[in-house]
Design a protein around this motif. Structure first.
Motif, PDB file in Angstrom:
ATOM      1  N   ASN A  33       5.109   3.756   2.433  1.00 30.84           N
ATOM      2  CA  ASN A  33       4.736   2.437   1.930  1.00 30.84           C
ATOM      3  C   ASN A  33       4.554   1.463   3.083  1.00 30.84           C
ATOM      4  O   ASN A  33       5.306   1.479   4.061  1.00 30.84           O
ATOM      5  CB  ASN A  33       5.801   1.891   0.985  1.00 30.84           C
ATOM      6  CG  ASN A  33       5.566   2.294  -0.442  1.00 30.84           C
ATOM      7  OD1 ASN A  33       5.935   3.401  -0.828  1.00 30.84           O
ATOM      8  ND2 ASN A  33       4.963   1.430  -1.229  1.00 30.84           N
ATOM      9  N   GLU A  69      -7.041   7.753   5.475  1.00 35.76           N
ATOM     10  CA  GLU A  69      -5.816   8.202   4.819  1.00 35.76           C
ATOM     11  C   GLU A  69      -6.006   8.178   3.297  1.00 35.76           C
ATOM     12  O   GLU A  69      -6.911   7.525   2.778  1.00 35.76           O
ATOM     13  CB  GLU A  69      -4.645   7.285   5.196  1.00 35.76           C
ATOM     14  CG  GLU A  69      -4.397   7.150   6.680  1.00 35.76           C
ATOM     15  CD  GLU A  69      -4.003   8.468   7.332  1.00 35.76           C
ATOM     16  OE1 GLU A  69      -3.497   9.369   6.620  1.00 35.76           O
ATOM     17  OE2 GLU A  69      -4.202   8.595   8.560  1.00 35.76           O
ATOM     18  N   MET A  92      -4.908   6.824   0.009  1.00 36.02           N
ATOM     19  CA  MET A  92      -4.132   5.744  -0.589  1.00 36.02           C
ATOM     20  C   MET A  92      -3.955   6.036  -2.080  1.00 36.02           C
ATOM     21  O   MET A  92      -4.922   6.165  -2.810  1.00 36.02           O
ATOM     22  CB  MET A  92      -4.838   4.404  -0.396  1.00 36.02           C
ATOM     23  CG  MET A  92      -4.037   3.223  -0.924  1.00 36.02           C
ATOM     24  SD  MET A  92      -4.806   1.625  -0.536  1.00 36.02           S
ATOM     25  CE  MET A  92      -6.304   1.739  -1.541  1.00 36.02           C
ATOM     26  N   THR A  93      -2.698   6.155  -2.514  1.00 32.58           N
ATOM     27  CA  THR A  93      -2.424   6.510  -3.911  1.00 32.58           C
ATOM     28  C   THR A  93      -2.242   5.294  -4.807  1.00 32.58           C
ATOM     29  O   THR A  93      -2.436   5.382  -6.020  1.00 32.58           O
ATOM     30  CB  THR A  93      -1.172   7.398  -4.003  1.00 32.58           C
ATOM     31  OG1 THR A  93      -0.059   6.695  -3.434  1.00 32.58           O
ATOM     32  CG2 THR A  93      -1.390   8.714  -3.253  1.00 32.58           C
ATOM     33  N   THR A 122      -1.962   0.589  -4.763  1.00 28.85           N
ATOM     34  CA  THR A 122      -1.846  -0.685  -4.072  1.00 28.85           C
ATOM     35  C   THR A 122      -1.488  -1.765  -5.085  1.00 28.85           C
ATOM     36  O   THR A 122      -1.869  -1.680  -6.255  1.00 28.85           O
ATOM     37  CB  THR A 122      -3.160  -1.052  -3.348  1.00 28.85           C
ATOM     38  OG1 THR A 122      -2.992  -2.298  -2.665  1.00 28.85           O
ATOM     39  CG2 THR A 122      -4.300  -1.206  -4.340  1.00 28.85           C
ATOM     40  N   GLN A 127      -7.116  -1.761   5.185  1.00 26.71           N
ATOM     41  CA  GLN A 127      -8.081  -0.891   4.512  1.00 26.71           C
ATOM     42  C   GLN A 127      -9.014  -0.231   5.505  1.00 26.71           C
ATOM     43  O   GLN A 127      -9.400   0.930   5.337  1.00 26.71           O
ATOM     44  CB  GLN A 127      -8.875  -1.695   3.479  1.00 26.71           C
ATOM     45  CG  GLN A 127      -8.045  -2.129   2.279  1.00 26.71           C
ATOM     46  CD  GLN A 127      -8.805  -3.032   1.327  1.00 26.71           C
ATOM     47  OE1 GLN A 127      -9.667  -3.812   1.746  1.00 26.71           O
ATOM     48  NE2 GLN A 127      -8.505  -2.928   0.037  1.00 26.71           N
ATOM     49  N   PHE A 134       0.846  -1.187   0.000  1.00 23.13           N
ATOM     50  CA  PHE A 134       0.000   0.000   0.000  1.00 23.13           C
ATOM     51  C   PHE A 134       0.886   1.243   0.000  1.00 23.13           C
ATOM     52  O   PHE A 134       1.913   1.291   0.683  1.00 23.13           O
ATOM     53  CB  PHE A 134      -0.883   0.056   1.253  1.00 23.13           C
ATOM     54  CG  PHE A 134      -1.885  -1.053   1.373  1.00 23.13           C
ATOM     55  CD1 PHE A 134      -3.152  -0.935   0.808  1.00 23.13           C
ATOM     56  CD2 PHE A 134      -1.564  -2.215   2.071  1.00 23.13           C
ATOM     57  CE1 PHE A 134      -4.078  -1.958   0.931  1.00 23.13           C
ATOM     58  CE2 PHE A 134      -2.483  -3.240   2.208  1.00 23.13           C
ATOM     59  CZ  PHE A 134      -3.746  -3.109   1.630  1.00 23.13           C
ATOM     60  N   THR A 135       0.472   2.260  -0.743  1.00 26.11           N
ATOM     61  CA  THR A 135       1.157   3.553  -0.717  1.00 26.11           C
ATOM     62  C   THR A 135       0.164   4.615  -0.265  1.00 26.11           C
ATOM     63  O   THR A 135      -0.919   4.755  -0.837  1.00 26.11           O
ATOM     64  CB  THR A 135       1.710   3.931  -2.098  1.00 26.11           C
ATOM     65  OG1 THR A 135       2.593   2.905  -2.544  1.00 26.11           O
ATOM     66  CG2 THR A 135       2.468   5.257  -2.028  1.00 26.11           C
ATOM     67  N   PHE A 136       0.540   5.359   0.783  1.00 27.86           N
ATOM     68  CA  PHE A 136      -0.318   6.412   1.327  1.00 27.86           C
ATOM     69  C   PHE A 136       0.407   7.756   1.285  1.00 27.86           C
ATOM     70  O   PHE A 136       1.627   7.810   1.439  1.00 27.86           O
ATOM     71  CB  PHE A 136      -0.681   6.122   2.794  1.00 27.86           C
ATOM     72  CG  PHE A 136      -1.453   4.854   3.008  1.00 27.86           C
ATOM     73  CD1 PHE A 136      -2.818   4.809   2.783  1.00 27.86           C
ATOM     74  CD2 PHE A 136      -0.812   3.700   3.452  1.00 27.86           C
ATOM     75  CE1 PHE A 136      -3.530   3.637   2.989  1.00 27.86           C
ATOM     76  CE2 PHE A 136      -1.508   2.534   3.666  1.00 27.86           C
ATOM     77  CZ  PHE A 136      -2.877   2.503   3.428  1.00 27.86           C
ATOM     78  N   GLU A 150       5.331  10.461   0.809  1.00 25.46           N
ATOM     79  CA  GLU A 150       4.478   9.284   0.877  1.00 25.46           C
ATOM     80  C   GLU A 150       5.129   8.196   1.709  1.00 25.46           C
ATOM     81  O   GLU A 150       6.334   8.244   1.991  1.00 25.46           O
ATOM     82  CB  GLU A 150       4.171   8.758  -0.524  1.00 25.46           C
ATOM     83  CG  GLU A 150       5.393   8.281  -1.278  1.00 25.46           C
ATOM     84  CD  GLU A 150       5.069   7.763  -2.671  1.00 25.46           C
ATOM     85  OE1 GLU A 150       3.963   8.074  -3.178  1.00 25.46           O
ATOM     86  OE2 GLU A 150       5.911   7.053  -3.255  1.00 25.46           O
TER      87      GLU A 150
END
Length: 217
Positions: A126, A144, A146-147, A149, A138, A91-93, A124
């Motif tokens: 990870n 948040e 999330m950009t 996944t 999730q 995941f990238t936030f 960002e």
């Protein structure tokens, strides 16, 4: 004033594969000179003869070949355990003032035996975790941004000798091996004495084999 030799060095430094092949004398100097004629002429803003470029190539003195460093060879021949963990998701936030709070709550609730990696950049962060925890992530990170996944990932972790930080060229050799094998890396996670790469599940066998070959570099 920039010379032909300066231009040759500038080009080779930005292309380590080419520089290494040149240092091993496995490149046709004449053919390479013809390949470099146009870019070097552009850099000097005047026509340059291939003969002059070939002379500069022959005189070029590359940095000491890292492959022949005794310390580097020792590290590559004595890599520790190699561990593979499959069924991972990344995941990238976007970074936020609440991201660490969400992260800390996850750490309180997950099983410590599962794979979990968290890294924070400037803009960002990870989070890599076992697929079994997907819904939990999730839910906990619902507020948040999330950009991206990516699932169907595997992590290959390599234990490194304690003196690895004192040996230049180690990571270059690892990344070079992956590049030569045509393996794309989805993510890299590193601690002082451990190095992990994330690859897609269908390339994990190829990536594992590439790592095993490092001792023969």
């Amino acid at each position: 004033m920039k010379t032909i030799a300066d231009c040759v060095e500038e080009i080779l430094v930005t292309q380590p594969f080419l520089e290494e092949a040149l240092s091993r004398r496995i490149i046709n100097f004449s053919a390479l000179a013809e390949e470099l004629q146009e870019p070097i002429s552009g850099m000097l803003r005047k026509p340059v003869k291939t003969g002059a470029i070939m002379m500069a190539l022959r005189r070029y003195n590359p940095p000491k070949d890292l492959r022949h460093s005794n310390n580097l060879k020792s590290i590559l021949n004595n890599l520790g355990d190699i561990t593979v963990r499959s069924n991972l998701i990344d995941f990238t936030f976007k970074n936020s003032s609440t991201l660490f709070l969400s992260h800390s709550k996850i750490l309180e609730s997950i099983n410590t035996t599962i794979f979990y990696g968290f890294s924070k950049g400037i803009h960002e962060s990870n989070l890599v975790i076992s697929m079994s925890e997907k819904e939990k992530i999730q839910s906990q990170f619902a507020d948040e941004i999330m950009t991206s996944t990516q699932d169907n990932l595997s992590a290959i972790s390599i234990a490194l000798p304690e003196n690895n930080t004192q040996v230049p060229g180690l990571y270059y050799q690892i990344f070079k091996r992956f590049a030569w094998e045509g393996i794309s890396l989805h993510e890299v996670i590193s601690t002082t004495n451990e190095f992990s790469v994330l690859v897609e599940n269908d390339t994990v066998d190829k990536a594992f084999s590439a790592i095993k070959k490092l001792g023969y570099t």
